[in-house]
Design a protein around this motif. Structure first.
Motif, PDB file in Angstrom:
ATOM      1  N   SER A 178      -0.913  -0.379   0.128  1.00 25.66           N
ATOM      2  CA  SER A 178      -1.854  -0.912   1.105  1.00 25.66           C
ATOM      3  C   SER A 178      -1.142  -1.276   2.412  1.00 25.66           C
ATOM      4  N   PHE A 179       0.006  -1.965   2.316  1.00 25.01           N
ATOM      5  CA  PHE A 179       0.769  -2.289   3.526  1.00 25.01           C
ATOM      6  C   PHE A 179       1.251  -1.008   4.211  1.00 25.01           C
ATOM      7  N   ALA A 180       1.687  -0.021   3.411  1.00 25.50           N
ATOM      8  CA  ALA A 180       2.210   1.221   3.993  1.00 25.50           C
ATOM      9  C   ALA A 180       1.130   1.946   4.793  1.00 25.50           C
ATOM     10  N   SER A 181      -0.120   1.800   4.367  1.00 22.78           N
ATOM     11  CA  SER A 181      -1.184   2.506   5.092  1.00 22.78           C
ATOM     12  C   SER A 181      -1.581   1.778   6.369  1.00 22.78           C
ATOM     13  N   GLU A 182      -1.223   0.507   6.488  1.00 22.84           N
ATOM     14  CA  GLU A 182      -1.677  -0.257   7.654  1.00 22.84           C
ATOM     15  C   GLU A 182      -0.574  -0.765   8.574  1.00 22.84           C
ATOM     16  N   ARG A 183       0.665  -0.747   8.094  1.00 26.46           N
ATOM     17  CA  ARG A 183       1.753  -1.317   8.881  1.00 26.46           C
ATOM     18  C   ARG A 183       2.858  -0.268   9.035  1.00 26.46           C
ATOM     19  N   SER A 184       3.890  -0.600   9.829  1.00 25.75           N
ATOM     20  CA  SER A 184       4.958   0.385  10.078  1.00 25.75           C
ATOM     21  C   SER A 184       6.018   0.356   8.985  1.00 25.75           C
ATOM     22  N   VAL A 185       5.551   0.440   7.741  1.00 26.89           N
ATOM     23  CA  VAL A 185       6.471   0.407   6.605  1.00 26.89           C
ATOM     24  C   VAL A 185       6.107   1.525   5.634  1.00 26.89           C
TER      25      VAL A 185
END
Ligand code: ARG
Length: 235
Positions: A178-185
């Motif tokens: 989820s973070f990977a789809s929304e943040r630069s990670v």
């Protein structure tokens, strides 16, 4: 039994710790997510009613808050572990997960196994199984404790990762995605832990535990469980 959720004896206070998308996250003043919808659907199958959600500031305070009666049930993507099982009881498992290692997208640091984390700054949320993975490396002498960064939430950890203050974050695979789809990670690798999430209840609350298990079985049977996983995970 009091109808209408007005604080009758069958009204239970659900607790979570937001900042763990898509299981629980803040939307304005409200907490939303898979766990929120799932517990609501499960409880709707029982004689219980849910009071307003308590969104605790730290994941660490969920078990103490349950034990002292501030909340009556935990829905927080909490992994069923032997250690936690000594202090609270869990419902049947409702979701499976492994740990993922997040790094900066397009960064130079692209670890592929735990030992690659040695010598780098690594973060996780305090009191989580992600922290246990790091602690396990420390215990085995494969990671320096001073390179470990503990955060109150994974949102803060990911922000520090983006800013370059740390080099990697260890967290549950669906949340990392989820973070990977929304943040630069991005996810660098997955570390298999075979975790299972359960709802937490007090050890003397057998009746609630049984009701939640029956409710879980009912929402799996009815297709509601599948609908919620499609809605929140696109599975
Ligand atoms: N599954 C992991 C654990 O049980 C992380 C849970 C974090 N949950 C949260 N709502 N922040 O330790």
């Amino acid at each position: 039994f009091t109808a209408g959720g007005g604080g009758g004896e069958n009204t239970i206070v659900p607790g979570t710790a937001s900042g763990f998308p898509p299981f629980e996250m803040k939307e304005g003043d409200e907490v939303v997510g898979f766990d929120i919808d799932l517990l609501e659907a499960v409880v709707a199958e029982t004689d219980y009613e849910l009071a307003d959600w308590e969104d605790l500031n730290s994941f660490d305070s969920l078990i103490p808050s349950l034990r002292n009666g501030n909340i009556d049930a935990i829905a927080a993507a909490m992994t069923i572990t032997d250690q936690r099982d000594e202090n609270i009881d869990f419902s049947d498992p409702y979701y499976s997960a492994n740990q993922s290692i997040l790094v900066r997208e397009d960064g130079d640091f692209q670890p592929s196994e735990l030992s690659d984390l040695q010598g780098h700054q690594v973060g996780s949320q305090s009191g989580t199984t992600g922290e246990s993975v790091i602690q396990g490396m420390v215990d085995e002498g494969n990671f320096q404790e001073s390179n470990y960064n503990a955060y109150d939430t994974y949102v803060l950890a990911v922000t520090d990762l983006e800013n370059g203050n740390i080099d990697a974050v260890v967290l549950d695979e669906p949340v990392a995605a989820s973070f990977a789809s929304e943040r630069s990670v991005s996810v660098s690798f997955v570390y298999e832990t075979g975790e299972q999430y359960g709802f937490g209840v007090r050890t003397d609350d057998d009746e609630l535990q049984t009701a939640l298990n029956d409710g879980l079985a009912a929402v799996r049977e009815s297709g509601t469980y599948q609908d919620l996983t499609s809605e929140w995970f696109g599975e």
